[in-house]
Design an enzyme around this catalytic site. Sequence first.
Site, PDB file in Angstrom:
ATOM      1  N   CYS A 171      21.460  -0.573 -65.627  1.00  0.00           N
ATOM      2  CA  CYS A 171      20.004  -0.554 -64.926  1.00  0.00           C
ATOM      3  C   CYS A 171      20.347  -0.459 -63.426  1.00  0.00           C
ATOM      4  CB  CYS A 171      19.255  -1.786 -65.330  1.00  0.00           C
ATOM      5  SG  CYS A 171      19.534  -3.255 -64.153  1.00  0.00           S
ATOM      6  N   GLU A 172      19.411   0.408 -62.951  1.00  0.00           N
ATOM      7  CA  GLU A 172      19.516   0.540 -61.445  1.00  0.00           C
ATOM      8  C   GLU A 172      18.954  -0.517 -60.404  1.00  0.00           C
ATOM      9  OE1 GLU A 172      17.472   4.163 -60.987  1.00  0.00           O
ATOM     10  OE2 GLU A 172      15.309   3.195 -60.813  1.00  0.00           O
ATOM     11  N   HIS A 173      18.374  -1.595 -61.057  1.00  0.00           N
ATOM     12  CA  HIS A 173      17.709  -2.752 -60.437  1.00  0.00           C
ATOM     13  C   HIS A 173      18.827  -3.671 -59.905  1.00  0.00           C
ATOM     14  CE1 HIS A 173      14.093  -0.977 -62.432  1.00  0.00           C
ATOM     15  NE2 HIS A 173      14.126  -0.383 -60.975  1.00  0.00           N
ATOM     16  N   HIS A 174      19.722  -3.710 -61.217  1.00  0.00           N
ATOM     17  CA  HIS A 174      20.727  -4.983 -60.853  1.00  0.00           C
ATOM     18  C   HIS A 174      22.217  -4.401 -61.131  1.00  0.00           C
ATOM     19  CE1 HIS A 174      16.974  -6.810 -62.497  1.00  0.00           C
ATOM     20  NE2 HIS A 174      17.162  -7.659 -61.542  1.00  0.00           N
ATOM     21  N   GLN A 179      15.510   2.475 -68.784  1.00  0.00           N
ATOM     22  CA  GLN A 179      15.579   3.184 -69.904  1.00  0.00           C
ATOM     23  C   GLN A 179      14.385   4.236 -70.160  1.00  0.00           C
ATOM     24  OE1 GLN A 179      15.353   0.025 -72.962  1.00  0.00           O
ATOM     25  NE2 GLN A 179      14.573   1.505 -74.522  1.00  0.00           N
ATOM     26  N   HIS A 234      18.990  -5.431 -72.596  1.00  0.00           N
ATOM     27  CA  HIS A 234      19.111  -5.368 -71.192  1.00  0.00           C
ATOM     28  C   HIS A 234      20.140  -6.754 -70.690  1.00  0.00           C
ATOM     29  CE1 HIS A 234      16.894  -1.747 -69.995  1.00  0.00           C
ATOM     30  NE2 HIS A 234      16.592  -2.005 -71.325  1.00  0.00           N
ATOM     31  N   CYS A 288      20.556  -7.828 -67.857  1.00  0.00           N
ATOM     32  CA  CYS A 288      19.861  -8.271 -66.601  1.00  0.00           C
ATOM     33  C   CYS A 288      18.701  -9.273 -67.189  1.00  0.00           C
ATOM     34  CB  CYS A 288      19.154  -7.420 -65.685  1.00  0.00           C
ATOM     35  SG  CYS A 288      18.048  -6.121 -66.260  1.00  0.00           S
TER      36      CYS A 288
HETATM   37 ZN   LIG Z   1      17.721  -4.687 -64.239  1.00  0.00          ZN
END
Ligand SMILES: [Zn+2]
Length: 199
Positions: A87-90, A128, A156, A158
């Site tokens: 995931c690009e956020h975490h 996703q 996920h 995260c």
């Molecule tokens: Zn994430």
Amino acid sequence: MAYHKKENFDEEITNGLMKSYRDALSLIGEDPDREGLKKTPERLAKAMQYMTQGYHLDARAILNSAKFHEPVSEMILVKDIELFSMCEHHILPFFGKAHIAYIPNGWITGLSKLARVVDVYARRLQVQERLTVEIMNAIKETLNPLGVAVVIEAQHLCMMMRGVQKQNSVTTTSAFDGEFHKNSTRSEFLKLISANLNR
Ligand SMILES: [Zn+2]
């Protein structure tokens, strides 16, 4: 599916990442010089390049490399394609399965190529939802089929390791085009991906 082990890492990128990861280890309170961690920045630098190799791959070229004229007009479905992304956020992994179907319009591609297209987009920093649509668009633009459907089910880390800590939640995303906008076609696809034909 097997990956070609990527051994040729760009030296400049590897060195830059190693430096950053070494700093990061210190910042979280670790000693980057202790035995167990000595080679970690290098390993991580290489692992990260491996896990993001999709940036250097072209899904359309892969599909075009095995594109055959074939007068088939029935749905072609490849289900349970293993998927590993981040995931690009975490920058934490998410993983699961992709199911891909298309209805040809004169052109088909090698079945393994569909799995490779999943990797091209999964081996990047992703969400996703976008991953699902990118896979669909690559097939749509290369094979010009009567319809394409992509469903991804993933867990996920995260969500599992941090934040809400939901251990068993599965996120499902879907993207449909052409014939799959019709209820009957979409239902057939959804029935096929949930059926256990060979188990
Ligand atoms: Zn994430």
